[in-house]
Design a protein around this motif. Structure first.
Motif, PDB file in Angstrom:
ATOM      1  N   THR A 360     -32.778  30.975 -13.388  1.00 54.33           N
ATOM      2  CA  THR A 360     -33.377  32.191 -12.849  1.00 54.33           C
ATOM      3  C   THR A 360     -33.790  33.172 -13.944  1.00 54.33           C
ATOM      4  N   ARG A 364     -37.425  34.542 -14.160  1.00 51.49           N
ATOM      5  CA  ARG A 364     -37.636  35.977 -13.972  1.00 51.49           C
ATOM      6  C   ARG A 364     -38.476  36.545 -15.107  1.00 51.49           C
ATOM      7  N   ALA A 365     -38.227  36.081 -16.315  1.00 49.43           N
ATOM      8  CA  ALA A 365     -38.988  36.570 -17.465  1.00 49.43           C
ATOM      9  C   ALA A 365     -40.465  36.195 -17.343  1.00 49.43           C
ATOM     10  N   SER A 366     -40.731  34.991 -16.859  1.00 49.81           N
ATOM     11  CA  SER A 366     -42.123  34.547 -16.737  1.00 49.81           C
ATOM     12  C   SER A 366     -42.861  35.261 -15.617  1.00 49.81           C
ATOM     13  N   LEU A 367     -42.098  35.763 -14.618  1.00 51.59           N
ATOM     14  CA  LEU A 367     -42.717  36.450 -13.480  1.00 51.59           C
ATOM     15  C   LEU A 367     -42.726  37.966 -13.632  1.00 51.59           C
ATOM     16  N   GLN A 368     -42.081  38.470 -14.680  1.00 52.52           N
ATOM     17  CA  GLN A 368     -41.864  39.905 -14.817  1.00 52.52           C
ATOM     18  C   GLN A 368     -43.152  40.716 -14.698  1.00 52.52           C
ATOM     19  N   GLU A 369     -44.200  40.282 -15.389  1.00 56.92           N
ATOM     20  CA  GLU A 369     -45.432  41.073 -15.408  1.00 56.92           C
ATOM     21  C   GLU A 369     -46.150  41.038 -14.065  1.00 56.92           C
ATOM     22  N   HIS A 370     -45.774  40.056 -13.189  1.00 58.08           N
ATOM     23  CA  HIS A 370     -46.443  39.945 -11.895  1.00 58.08           C
ATOM     24  C   HIS A 370     -45.613  40.551 -10.762  1.00 58.08           C
ATOM     25  N   ALA A 371     -44.397  40.982 -11.064  1.00 57.68           N
ATOM     26  CA  ALA A 371     -43.525  41.506 -10.013  1.00 57.68           C
ATOM     27  C   ALA A 371     -44.050  42.834  -9.487  1.00 57.68           C
ATOM     28  N   SER A 373     -44.129  46.679  -8.277  1.00 61.08           N
ATOM     29  CA  SER A 373     -43.426  47.812  -8.899  1.00 61.08           C
ATOM     30  C   SER A 373     -42.325  48.360  -8.017  1.00 61.08           C
ATOM     31  N   GLU A 378     -33.405  42.144  -5.611  1.00 60.68           N
ATOM     32  CA  GLU A 378     -33.047  40.809  -6.116  1.00 60.68           C
ATOM     33  C   GLU A 378     -32.140  40.073  -5.154  1.00 60.68           C
TER      34      GLU A 378
END
Length: 386
Positions: A360, A364-371, A373, A378
């Motif tokens: 996870t 999570r790091a790979s999805l961070q910029e797309h999460a 605001s 979680e």
């Protein structure tokens, strides 16, 4: 158990093998006279009888008894050497089915798919070709042409609503089709391969099984889609006819021949790359369509896909096919829905991480910029974590 249901299902299983009732009894180690009496209802099948019938017919004893379990049985056609491959494939299919079931509870239903119906009449080959014609029309309606195994998997999911996974399986299983009889969820699992044209044919072959609903009575397993000994089985004849007609539609093969004016080596190699099939599959198809002689076909059978790619000056395309066919793939519809559930605050990252076989933190790091605001938690109350 319901004796009439068992009798009807045994008759169906016998018919599906293409054997006579007497030959089937011999192969199953049963007395032909007792078999006849059991089918007439004057004698009950013993537990051993049913076990032997299930073994030869490739179904479960539960199915013969009329028990429709949501967990398909392993096809008994498997040898001991192949059991590991089939169990791994079945476990993967079960994992995907569980994720889809949990997503459905959150409101993420499978996409609407093209309705393809199996013809009721005709030979198995006729049925397969008619089914393929409908499938090709559905594909054209979606403008979903497919030139490689990866593209084909995407198209099957998009047009037919059937999930496709490519997994590293132990040697012994080309592919399998799973259908959950309760939800109707279907998934095709095929093995990674160094032979992209064979993997592509396997996907098409399994699609034929799925559209014909051959897996309704259990897990449909194909250890070797090219095994000549399986061609006498109606379901295999139909699936092979479907795959050939689906990947190489008659009108398009004929059109390619017209454009080339003759059956030259150059034209044949270009057609192998155009349709994404093995030279032997194309030669066989062209012979059946009456486009070349059997002597010409015998010569063309000696060609290799790599050789055709080289002759057609498309080695770069063929190299990309090999890279794709050796790469694992999870159903993209499941990935998209798991991600949507996460961003909607209905699920944690655990289901998506499990699906992608990662942790996870990395995900999570790979999805961070797309999460989003805001609005996401979680660990929401309504969540699933298989």
């Amino acid at each position: 158990m319901d004796a009439q249901t068992t009798i009807a299902r045994v008759r169906e299983v016998v018919a599906a093998t293409g054997l006579t009732q007497g030959d089937f009894a011999v192969k199953a180690g049963l007395d032909a006279a007792k078999m006849s009496k059991s089918l007439a209802g004057t004698r009950r099948f013993t537990s051993l009888d049913l076990a032997n019938i299930a073994d030869v017919g490739g179904v479960s004893v539960d199915y013969l008894l009329g028990v429709d379990s949501p967990t398909p049985a392993i096809a008994a056609r498997a040898t001991v050497a192949d059991a590991d491959a089939i169990l791994v494939g079945a476990d993967r299919a079960r994992d995907f089915a569980e994720i889809r079931a949990n997503l459905a509870k959150l409101g993420f239903k499978p996409r609407a798919a093209a309705e393809i119906r199996l013809p009721r009449h005709g030979t198995s080959v006729d049925q397969g070709e008619s089914l393929a014609d409908e499938a090709v029309n559905a594909m054209d309606a979606h403008a979903a042409g497919a030139s490689g195994a990866g593209d084909l998997a995407d198209m099957v999911e998009r047009v037919f609503g059937i999930d496709v996974a490519v997994c590293d399986l132990p040697v012994g299983c080309d592919g399998l089709t799973w259908r959950d009889p309760q939800s109707g969820y279907q998934v095709i699992v095929v093995a990674t391969s160094n032979t992209p044209t064979r993997q592509r044919f396997t996907i098409a072959h399994e699609l034929g099984h799925a559209l014909a609903r051959d897996g309704d009575h259990g897990l449909q397993v194909d250890q070797n889609v090219s095994d000549p000994s399986l061609r006498r089985l109606p379901a295999e004849q139909r699936a092979n006819a479907f795959a050939a007609a689906f990947l190489m539609p008659a009108d398009r093969v004929k059109q390619a021949m017209k454009q080339g004016h003759d059956a030259s080596e150059q034209l044949f190699c270009e057609m192998v790359m155009q349709f994404g099939v093995s030279p032997s599959a194309l030669a066989y198809r062209m012979t059946n369509l009456g486009l070349i002689s059997r002597d010409d076909a015998d010569t063309l059978h000696a060609y290799t896909a790599a050789g055709c790619a080289r002759h057609a000056k498309q080695t770069d395309v063929f190299a990309s096919w090999i890279a794709a066919s050796r790469t694992e793939r999870v159903p993209q519809t499941l990935v998209a829905d798991c991600m949507s559930a996460y961003f909607a605050g209905l699920s944690t990252l655990r289901p998506l991480a499990n699906l992608l076989r990662t942790d996870t933190a990395t995900l999570r790091a790979s999805l961070q910029e797309h999460a989003p605001s805001s609005g996401h938690t979680e660990d929401p109350g309504a969540t699933f974590e298989p």
